[in-house]
Write an enzyme that holds these catalytic residues in place. Sequence first.
Site, PDB file in Angstrom:
ATOM      1  N   LYS A 176       0.895  -1.167   0.000  1.00 53.47           N
ATOM      2  CA  LYS A 176       0.000   0.000   0.000  1.00 53.47           C
ATOM      3  C   LYS A 176       0.933   1.216   0.000  1.00 53.47           C
ATOM      4  O   LYS A 176       1.505   1.591   1.034  1.00 53.47           O
ATOM      5  CB  LYS A 176      -0.896  -0.023   1.251  1.00 53.47           C
ATOM      6  N   GLU A 251       9.911   2.508  10.571  1.00 54.53           N
ATOM      7  CA  GLU A 251      10.980   3.497  10.353  1.00 54.53           C
ATOM      8  C   GLU A 251      10.306   4.854  10.248  1.00 54.53           C
ATOM      9  O   GLU A 251       9.467   5.065   9.375  1.00 54.53           O
ATOM     10  CB  GLU A 251      11.775   3.178   9.082  1.00 54.53           C
ATOM     11  N   CYS A 285      14.055  11.451   5.638  1.00 54.25           N
ATOM     12  CA  CYS A 285      14.089  11.268   7.096  1.00 54.25           C
ATOM     13  C   CYS A 285      15.512  11.388   7.606  1.00 54.25           C
ATOM     14  O   CYS A 285      15.735  11.630   8.781  1.00 54.25           O
ATOM     15  CB  CYS A 285      13.468   9.943   7.486  1.00 54.25           C
ATOM     16  N   GLU A 386      10.255  17.324  13.483  1.00 57.85           N
ATOM     17  CA  GLU A 386      10.661  17.084  12.098  1.00 57.85           C
ATOM     18  C   GLU A 386       9.863  18.012  11.176  1.00 57.85           C
ATOM     19  O   GLU A 386       8.637  18.038  11.238  1.00 57.85           O
ATOM     20  CB  GLU A 386      10.381  15.625  11.734  1.00 57.85           C
TER      21      GLU A 386
HETATM   22  N1  LIG Z   1      10.718   8.933   8.060  1.00 52.92           N
HETATM   23  C1  LIG Z   1      10.325   9.022   6.840  1.00 52.92           C
HETATM   24  O1  LIG Z   1      10.906   8.430   5.972  1.00 52.92           O
HETATM   25  C2  LIG Z   1       9.166   9.802   6.514  1.00 52.92           C
HETATM   26  C3  LIG Z   1       8.622  10.659   7.426  1.00 52.92           C
HETATM   27  N2  LIG Z   1       7.545  11.371   7.092  1.00 52.92           N
HETATM   28  C4  LIG Z   1       7.022  12.311   8.080  1.00 52.92           C
HETATM   29  O2  LIG Z   1       5.636  12.173   8.102  1.00 52.92           O
HETATM   30  C5  LIG Z   1       5.000  13.406   7.827  1.00 52.92           C
HETATM   31  C6  LIG Z   1       3.715  13.175   7.082  1.00 52.92           C
HETATM   32  O3  LIG Z   1       3.950  12.461   5.878  1.00 52.92           O
HETATM   33  P1  LIG Z   1       2.912  11.425   5.345  1.00 52.92           P
HETATM   34  O4  LIG Z   1       3.247  10.883   4.040  1.00 52.92           O
HETATM   35  O5  LIG Z   1       1.574  12.035   5.498  1.00 52.92           O
HETATM   36  O6  LIG Z   1       3.180  10.229   6.377  1.00 52.92           O
HETATM   37  P2  LIG Z   1       2.150   9.200   6.886  1.00 52.92           P
HETATM   38  O7  LIG Z   1       2.744   8.491   8.035  1.00 52.92           O
HETATM   39  O8  LIG Z   1       0.833   9.837   7.051  1.00 52.92           O
HETATM   40  O9  LIG Z   1       2.022   8.181   5.655  1.00 52.92           O
HETATM   41  C7  LIG Z   1       2.890   7.102   5.416  1.00 52.92           C
HETATM   42  C8  LIG Z   1       2.091   5.918   4.890  1.00 52.92           C
HETATM   43  O10 LIG Z   1       1.133   5.488   5.855  1.00 52.92           O
HETATM   44  C9  LIG Z   1      -0.174   5.521   5.291  1.00 52.92           C
HETATM   45  N3  LIG Z   1      -1.143   5.841   6.329  1.00 52.92           N
HETATM   46  C10 LIG Z   1      -1.689   7.053   6.622  1.00 52.92           C
HETATM   47  N4  LIG Z   1      -2.557   6.928   7.655  1.00 52.92           N
HETATM   48  C11 LIG Z   1      -2.564   5.634   8.011  1.00 52.92           C
HETATM   49  C12 LIG Z   1      -3.263   4.888   9.006  1.00 52.92           C
HETATM   50  N5  LIG Z   1      -4.108   5.455   9.845  1.00 52.92           N
HETATM   51  N6  LIG Z   1      -3.007   3.564   9.102  1.00 52.92           N
HETATM   52  C13 LIG Z   1      -2.133   2.968   8.283  1.00 52.92           C
HETATM   53  N7  LIG Z   1      -1.463   3.614   7.299  1.00 52.92           N
HETATM   54  C14 LIG Z   1      -1.671   4.931   7.170  1.00 52.92           C
HETATM   55  C15 LIG Z   1      -0.087   6.565   4.205  1.00 52.92           C
HETATM   56  O11 LIG Z   1      -1.134   6.440   3.284  1.00 52.92           O
HETATM   57  P3  LIG Z   1      -1.740   7.762   2.553  1.00 52.92           P
HETATM   58  O12 LIG Z   1      -0.620   8.352   1.792  1.00 52.92           O
HETATM   59  O13 LIG Z   1      -2.808   7.219   1.704  1.00 52.92           O
HETATM   60  O14 LIG Z   1      -2.220   8.663   3.654  1.00 52.92           O
HETATM   61  C16 LIG Z   1       1.279   6.252   3.640  1.00 52.92           C
HETATM   62  O15 LIG Z   1       1.215   5.111   2.815  1.00 52.92           O
HETATM   63  C17 LIG Z   1       6.044  14.183   7.075  1.00 52.92           C
HETATM   64  O16 LIG Z   1       5.859  15.526   7.216  1.00 52.92           O
HETATM   65  C18 LIG Z   1       7.298  13.719   7.724  1.00 52.92           C
HETATM   66  O17 LIG Z   1       7.534  14.450   8.896  1.00 52.92           O
HETATM   67  C19 LIG Z   1       6.954  11.224   5.871  1.00 52.92           C
HETATM   68  C20 LIG Z   1       7.460  10.403   4.928  1.00 52.92           C
HETATM   69  C21 LIG Z   1       8.633   9.629   5.186  1.00 52.92           C
HETATM   70  O1  LIG Z   2      18.670   8.974   2.851  1.00 50.17           O
HETATM   71  C1  LIG Z   2      18.170   8.096   2.171  1.00 50.17           C
HETATM   72  O2  LIG Z   2      18.666   7.742   1.131  1.00 50.17           O
HETATM   73  C2  LIG Z   2      16.908   7.390   2.603  1.00 50.17           C
HETATM   74  C3  LIG Z   2      16.154   8.196   3.568  1.00 50.17           C
HETATM   75  C4  LIG Z   2      14.856   7.609   3.942  1.00 50.17           C
HETATM   76  O3  LIG Z   2      14.735   6.452   4.137  1.00 50.17           O
HETATM   77  C5  LIG Z   2      13.683   8.436   4.040  1.00 50.17           C
HETATM   78  O4  LIG Z   2      13.771   9.627   3.982  1.00 50.17           O
HETATM   79  O5  LIG Z   2      12.591   7.877   4.186  1.00 50.17           O
END
Ligand SMILES: NC(=O)C1=CN([C@@H]2O[C@H](COP(=O)(O)OP(=O)(O)OC[C@H]3O[C@@H](n4cnc5c(N)ncnc54)[C@H](OP(=O)(O)O)[C@@H]3O)[C@@H](O)[C@H]2O)C=CC1
Ligand SMILES: O=C(O)CCC(=O)C(=O)O
Length: 484
Positions: A176, A251, A285, A386
Amino acid sequence: MSEKTFSNYIGGEWKASASGEVIQSTNPANKTEVVGSVQKSTRDELNEAVGQAKGALKAWRKLAGAERGNYLYQAAAIMEENLEEIATTMTKEMGKSLPEAKGETMRGIQILKYYAGEGMRSEGDVIPSTDASAFMFSKRVPVGVVGVITPWNFPVAIPIWKMAPALIYGNTVVLKPASEGSVTAAKVFECFDKAGFPAGVVNFITGSGSVIGQGLAEHNDVNAVTFTGSNNVGRNIGNTVGARGGKYQLEMGGKNPIIIAEDCDIEAAVDATLSGGLKSTGQKCTCSSRVIVQSAIYDQFKERLLEKAKDITVGDGMDGSTWMGPCASEGQFNTVKHYIAKGQEEGAALALGGNVLTEGNLKDGYYIEPTIFDNVTTDMTIAQEEIFGPVLALMKVETIEDAIDLANDVEFGLSASIFTKNIDHILSFIDDIEAGLVRINSETAGVELQAPFGGMKASSSYSREQGQAAKEFFTTTKTVFIKG
Ligand SMILES: NC(=O)C1=CN([C@@H]2O[C@H](COP(=O)(O)OP(=O)(O)OC[C@H]3O[C@@H](n4cnc5c(N)ncnc54)[C@H](OP(=O)(O)O)[C@@H]3O)[C@@H](O)[C@H]2O)C=CC1
Ligand SMILES: O=C(O)CCC(=O)C(=O)O
């Protein structure tokens, strides 16, 4: 590229959702351009995908590892043929520059090849038994059906670094992807389809996080869930999967520090700060967001950082002269604006940027200037949360000990780096920093596919991904005792 509606891929077939609804993905560089649409799927369709994955499990896990590896090699070869198209879709869907998107797609291909080879490697150990006439060994076996929930910031690399090890170790998967990266993920699945995986081994289902993501977390036939994304969603998934006895891996966020010591190569440190902090518009991240500088070189470092940051070209990632693209979505754009306002409100000094860019074509996208705050203190929101945007916070310290204490003063612990030539500082940094990725004279971002990846503290669930570390999550161990 023509706009297209992508179906789910369930049991080896492309199927539209019975909901009749789709989710449109737009270009953050040009809000009116629709890149493609994906299905807004239902729980019934999720049940079908999980059922297909469960049904395919036995035959898939019984294949020789090398045979499973051949499917991964095949997927890698097909992705290589389609690299340009996948990367272009990524740039149009989430805004990172085309060279970065190509690099990420290439990385996905290399991950597939790395894990394809894993099918020929050891899957256990021979352990001497206390019974001299017995033979004892351990054997890794798959966990079962794996739910994969991924974010939009690496829409190719993250799904692949979770799916490839899951598959090679004999699991079947249901992916997903993030709604904002789903069209790019669908392009990857077109390659998986052409690679000819047996029906049900790989499944792709799009829809809202709260329906399909939550549904994967709750589903009793999903034996393990691997997630990358935000902390709130991740914790909830962990609680849900854990409560029903499933395995999970999370993660999540980072608030990564880069320490600039007074003896460092300032030019190299400036370049690494800009690259680690602002590439991908700060939406990694692992990106650097806190820049902790020793007072003796603070002004000199800041001056050079500002000089170079002023030269950054912001624009459409498809334009060859662009160094930094837009924020990936309206939501992300609003979040970044909120944090910039918060920084000012709480007394940080804006040394550079802070504005929305609206000149010419930029008005059509979610563009924010590279932004650098000065005089940031650890109690400020922008030093703790973040941001996931092009915002750097400069913080001043006297000693390296102070710098490490400050670096550790956040709830996260994903990545951290130090610029110094002093071996004592390097050794104490390696020892004392609370981070899963520890980088010396290098930017905080930059993950190598063959090495363990994951964070400490609130950044992860203590698990590690990638390299050989992936084996821990995607397998479980049988200890076998044979007596003749
Ligand atoms: N550490 C990392 O790598 C990342 C961190 N982030 C952080 O998260 C913030 C928000 O980003 P965002 O993409 O909205 O991250 P989310 O955690 O909301 O989304 C990540 C994944 O989880 C899904 N998801 C959302 N809500 C649920 C739920 N209730 N149960 C299960 N799965 C769910 C999303 O689907 P859908 O897209 O359909 O909502 C997506 O596939 C960013 O601003 C950043 O701070 C974001 C991306 C990566
Ligand atoms: O730095 C990278 O290449 C990967 C970082 C990462 O996993 C993320 O931002 O979700």
